[in-house]
Design a protein around this motif. Sequence first.
Motif, PDB file in Angstrom:
ATOM      1  N   TYR A   1       0.842  -1.201   0.000  1.00 33.51           N
ATOM      2  CA  TYR A   1       0.000   0.000   0.000  1.00 33.51           C
ATOM      3  C   TYR A   1       0.875   1.249   0.000  1.00 33.51           C
ATOM      4  N   TYR A   2       1.918   1.224   0.860  1.00 35.20           N
ATOM      5  CA  TYR A   2       2.852   2.356   0.907  1.00 35.20           C
ATOM      6  C   TYR A   2       3.602   2.502  -0.422  1.00 35.20           C
ATOM      7  N   ALA A   3       4.067   1.389  -0.973  1.00 33.02           N
ATOM      8  CA  ALA A   3       4.831   1.445  -2.230  1.00 33.02           C
ATOM      9  C   ALA A   3       3.992   2.052  -3.351  1.00 33.02           C
ATOM     10  N   HIS A   4       2.765   1.600  -3.493  1.00 33.73           N
ATOM     11  CA  HIS A   4       1.902   2.131  -4.554  1.00 33.73           C
ATOM     12  C   HIS A   4       1.458   3.566  -4.239  1.00 33.73           C
ATOM     13  N   GLY A   5       1.239   3.858  -2.966  1.00 31.51           N
ATOM     14  CA  GLY A   5       0.884   5.224  -2.575  1.00 31.51           C
ATOM     15  C   GLY A   5       2.011   6.203  -2.865  1.00 31.51           C
ATOM     16  N   GLU A   6       3.244   5.800  -2.561  1.00 36.64           N
ATOM     17  CA  GLU A   6       4.396   6.659  -2.859  1.00 36.64           C
ATOM     18  C   GLU A   6       4.604   6.802  -4.356  1.00 36.64           C
TER      19      GLU A   6
ATOM     20  N   TYR B   1      13.350  16.718  -0.020  1.00 35.74           N
ATOM     21  CA  TYR B   1      12.158  16.411   0.771  1.00 35.74           C
ATOM     22  C   TYR B   1      12.347  15.045   1.409  1.00 35.74           C
ATOM     23  N   LEU B   2      12.175  14.995   2.715  1.00 32.26           N
ATOM     24  CA  LEU B   2      12.327  13.757   3.466  1.00 32.26           C
ATOM     25  C   LEU B   2      10.998  13.379   4.097  1.00 32.26           C
ATOM     26  N   VAL B   3      10.756  12.084   4.211  1.00 28.81           N
ATOM     27  CA  VAL B   3       9.540  11.621   4.871  1.00 28.81           C
ATOM     28  C   VAL B   3       9.698  11.845   6.368  1.00 28.81           C
ATOM     29  N   ARG B   4       8.758  12.565   6.943  1.00 28.28           N
ATOM     30  CA  ARG B   4       8.745  12.810   8.385  1.00 28.28           C
ATOM     31  C   ARG B   4       7.881  11.758   9.076  1.00 28.28           C
ATOM     32  N   ARG B   5       6.749  11.407   8.425  1.00 33.81           N
ATOM     33  CA  ARG B   5       5.829  10.452   9.034  1.00 33.81           C
ATOM     34  C   ARG B   5       4.990   9.823   7.925  1.00 33.81           C
ATOM     35  N   SER B   6       4.568   8.596   8.186  1.00 31.14           N
ATOM     36  CA  SER B   6       3.599   7.959   7.300  1.00 31.14           C
ATOM     37  C   SER B   6       2.730   7.025   8.140  1.00 31.14           C
ATOM     38  N   ALA B   7       1.507   6.873   7.706  1.00 35.61           N
ATOM     39  CA  ALA B   7       0.561   6.007   8.408  1.00 35.61           C
ATOM     40  C   ALA B   7      -0.459   5.503   7.400  1.00 35.61           C
TER      41      ALA B   7
ATOM     42  N   SER C   1       1.604  17.692   4.140  1.00 38.07           N
ATOM     43  CA  SER C   1       0.955  16.414   4.443  1.00 38.07           C
ATOM     44  C   SER C   1       0.103  16.005   3.252  1.00 38.07           C
ATOM     45  N   PHE C   2       0.386  14.825   2.744  1.00 33.79           N
ATOM     46  CA  PHE C   2      -0.374  14.278   1.625  1.00 33.79           C
ATOM     47  C   PHE C   2      -1.334  13.213   2.143  1.00 33.79           C
ATOM     48  N   ALA C   3      -2.503  13.135   1.538  1.00 39.33           N
ATOM     49  CA  ALA C   3      -3.465  12.082   1.825  1.00 39.33           C
ATOM     50  C   ALA C   3      -3.651  11.287   0.537  1.00 39.33           C
TER      51      ALA C   3
ATOM     52  N   ILE D   1      -3.850   6.554   3.237  1.00 37.48           N
ATOM     53  CA  ILE D   1      -2.428   6.676   3.570  1.00 37.48           C
ATOM     54  C   ILE D   1      -2.117   8.144   3.815  1.00 37.48           C
ATOM     55  N   GLU D   2      -1.380   8.403   4.886  1.00 36.72           N
ATOM     56  CA  GLU D   2      -0.892   9.750   5.169  1.00 36.72           C
ATOM     57  C   GLU D   2       0.619   9.734   4.999  1.00 36.72           C
ATOM     58  N   ILE D   3       1.141  10.695   4.256  1.00 37.87           N
ATOM     59  CA  ILE D   3       2.588  10.838   4.066  1.00 37.87           C
ATOM     60  C   ILE D   3       2.935  12.302   4.314  1.00 37.87           C
ATOM     61  N   VAL D   4       3.835  12.547   5.254  1.00 39.25           N
ATOM     62  CA  VAL D   4       4.249  13.908   5.588  1.00 39.25           C
ATOM     63  C   VAL D   4       5.703  14.073   5.166  1.00 39.25           C
ATOM     64  N   TRP D   5       5.938  15.085   4.331  1.00 39.08           N
ATOM     65  CA  TRP D   5       7.292  15.427   3.884  1.00 39.08           C
ATOM     66  C   TRP D   5       7.729  16.713   4.555  1.00 39.08           C
ATOM     67  N   VAL D   6       9.025  16.812   4.817  1.00 40.49           N
ATOM     68  CA  VAL D   6       9.600  18.059   5.299  1.00 40.49           C
ATOM     69  C   VAL D   6      10.666  18.499   4.300  1.00 40.49           C
TER      70      VAL D   6
END
Length: 133
Positions: free
Chosen positions: A30-35, A54-60, A88-90, A103-108
């Motif tokens: 799910y993460y691989a396809h979401g990314e 841009y670095l991933v800060r958090r994912s869920a 923050s991406f949804a 999926i939540e992905i937060v980049w900084v």
Amino acid sequence: MDGIERENVTEIRIPFRDIDMHGHMHNAAYYAHGEAALANLWRHRPAVEHEPAYLVRRSACIFHRGLRFDDPARFTVTVAKIGGSSVSFAVRVETGDALSAEIEIVWVAVDRGRHQPVQLPAATRDWLSGYLS
């Protein structure tokens, strides 16, 4: 699936390689396809001189319905929040009319040399605002 192509929508069929011994898609897939869907959207961003990294800060991920081999899946990327140095991406994962996962992905944004947080570039911020959910 409507077959309409948009830069923030990626449609796939679940490949056999992503299926676990119980017949459902692996959680990590799910993460691989979401990314991958997020990367597809990111290709359309405006060019920025001295763009930060841009670095991933958090994912869920919240799972609602397990996807199976050959299921059609639609990954829709939106922007949930734009911060000073983060975004923050949804990613909404659907099959047919059913919600499969969120999926939540937060980049900084960081300085490429020092890896310290920096402000999001104005052009990037403006572009991202077009995808706010």
